[in-house]
Enzyme design. Structure first.
Site, PDB file in Angstrom:
ATOM      1  N   LYS A  71       1.290 -14.440  -5.067  1.00  0.00           N
ATOM      2  CA  LYS A  71       0.045 -14.410  -4.299  1.00  0.00           C
ATOM      3  C   LYS A  71      -0.929 -15.520  -4.689  1.00  0.00           C
ATOM      4  O   LYS A  71      -1.770 -15.923  -3.875  1.00  0.00           O
ATOM      5  CB  LYS A  71      -0.640 -13.049  -4.452  1.00  0.00           C
ATOM      6  CG  LYS A  71       0.131 -11.909  -3.812  1.00  0.00           C
ATOM      7  CD  LYS A  71      -0.609 -10.589  -3.960  1.00  0.00           C
ATOM      8  CE  LYS A  71       0.179  -9.447  -3.327  1.00  0.00           C
ATOM      9  NZ  LYS A  71      -0.534  -8.166  -3.386  1.00  0.00           N
ATOM     10  N   GLY A 138      -3.358 -10.443 -11.833  1.00  0.00           N
ATOM     11  CA  GLY A 138      -2.701 -11.168 -10.746  1.00  0.00           C
ATOM     12  C   GLY A 138      -3.440 -11.033  -9.431  1.00  0.00           C
ATOM     13  O   GLY A 138      -4.627 -10.675  -9.377  1.00  0.00           O
ATOM     14  N   ALA A 214      -2.016   0.673  -7.134  1.00  0.00           N
ATOM     15  CA  ALA A 214      -1.598  -0.159  -6.009  1.00  0.00           C
ATOM     16  C   ALA A 214      -0.144   0.097  -5.633  1.00  0.00           C
ATOM     17  O   ALA A 214       0.294  -0.281  -4.551  1.00  0.00           O
ATOM     18  CB  ALA A 214      -1.794  -1.634  -6.349  1.00  0.00           C
TER      19      ALA A 214
END
Length: 253
Positions: A71, A138, A214
Site C-alpha cells: 500500500k 503500514g 482490520a
C-alpha cells in the site's frame, strides 16, 4: 455455453492473498449486476518491482485493490495520487485509465481504507474514547490514524522495531488505561496463521475499551477473543472491508 469475452479486468495485488475475499465479493457483484464482461482476479506479487510487468501483461486492467505489503511502496508507480491518500501516505485503490487513441496508461491512487475504518468504528464511540493505540505502522495503520484524527481522537502507532514509534514492550498499565481504543492494523492472526495475536498486555483491557481488528478472516481473531474475555467491545474487519470496497467500486467501475 462459452464464457463471455472479458473486456474489463480488475484485480487485487498483495502477498499473501490466501485470506482475501475480494475476488468473491467483486465477481458476485458483477454477476448480480449482469456485468458479464467484467472480471476480478487475485494476483500475488513476490515484490513490488514486479508491478510494472504485471500491468504490461494485462492491458484490460481498469482498477486495482492493493493490500499488504504494497500500500505504501506502490505509490512510486502512480501518475496521480488523491490528496487524502497523499496525506495518509498509503494507497489501496488504483484506477487504470487508457487513452483511446494513444493507449497511454494513467494510474491514479486513492485511499478508501480510512472511510471503511471510520464506518466501522464510529457507531462504537463514546465521549470516553479519546485516545487510541494502533498496532502496526503500514498502510492500514496510516489509514486508521487518519480516520481517528478526523474523529478528533489522538492515536499512537505501535511497532516491534521501527524507530520513531512506540514499541510493544513500552506499553504499560497506564498506557492501556489512557488509550481506550486498541486497533489491530497488522496481519498477525490472519488466516491461515490464526493462533497468533499482537503482543500487548491484555490483562489491562477493561469493559471501557474498544478492540477493533482490520482482519476479517477469521471473523474472530485471537486478538478479539482476548479482548472479549476482558469485557471489551469488539469488532472485526468485515464492515471495514465491505465499506472500503463499496467506495473503491465507485472510483474504478
Amino acid at each position: 455455453m462459452p464464457r463471455p469475452r472479458i473486456t474489463k479486468l480488475y484485480a487485487i495485488i498483495g502477498n499473501p492473498l490466501t485470506h482475501s475475499y475480494s475476488s468473491e465479493y467483486w465477481n458476485e457483484k458483477f454477476k448480480n449486476l449482469k456485468l458479464i464482461q467484467h472480471h476480478f482476479d487475485a494476483k500475488t506479487l513476490q515484490k513490488i518491482e514486479d508491478f510494472p510487468a504485471y500491468l504490461d501483461k494485462n492491458p484490460l486492467l481498469r482498477g486495482l485493490s492493493v493490500t499488504m505489503p504494497f500500500k505504501i511502496s506502490v505509490m512510486q508507480y502512480l501518475d496521480y495520487i488523491d490528496p487524502v491518500a497523499l496525506e495518509i501516505g498509503a494507497v489501496n485503490v488504483i484506477k487504470v485509465d487508457r487513452d483511446k487513441e494513444t493507449g497511454i496508461r494513467t494510474l491514479s491512487g486513492y485511499n478508501t481504507d480510512w472511510i471503511g475504518f471510520t464506518h466501522a468504528i464510529k457507531p462504537m464511540l463514546t465521549p470516553d474514547h479519546k485516545k487510541a493505540l494502533i498496532l502496526g505502522t503500514g498502510g492500514m495503520a496510516k489509514a486508521a490514524r487518519y480516520a481517528l484524527k478526523q474523529l478528533g481522537i489522538e492515536s499512537t502507532l505501535v511497532t516491534r522495531d521501527k524507530e520513531g514509534f512506540m514499541h510493544y514492550e513500552d506499553i504499560t498499565e497506564e498506557t492501556m488505561k489512557e488509550h481506550t481504543i486498541i486497533a489491530n492494523a497488522t496481519n498477525v492472526g490472519c488466516f491461515p496463521i490464526v493462533n497468533q495475536c499482537p503482543n500487548i498486555p491484555y490483562e489491562y483491557i477493561t469493559d471501557k475499551h474498544i478492540a477493533i481488528d482490520a482482519i476479517y478472516n477469521p471473523i474472530r481473531t485471537l486478538f478479539l477473543q482476548q479482548a472479549e474475555l476482558k469485557g471489551a467491545t469488539t469488532k472485526n474487519g468485515w464492515d471495514l472491508f465491505v465499506e472500503q470496497a463499496r467506495k473503491a467500486w465507485e472510483i474504478v467501475v
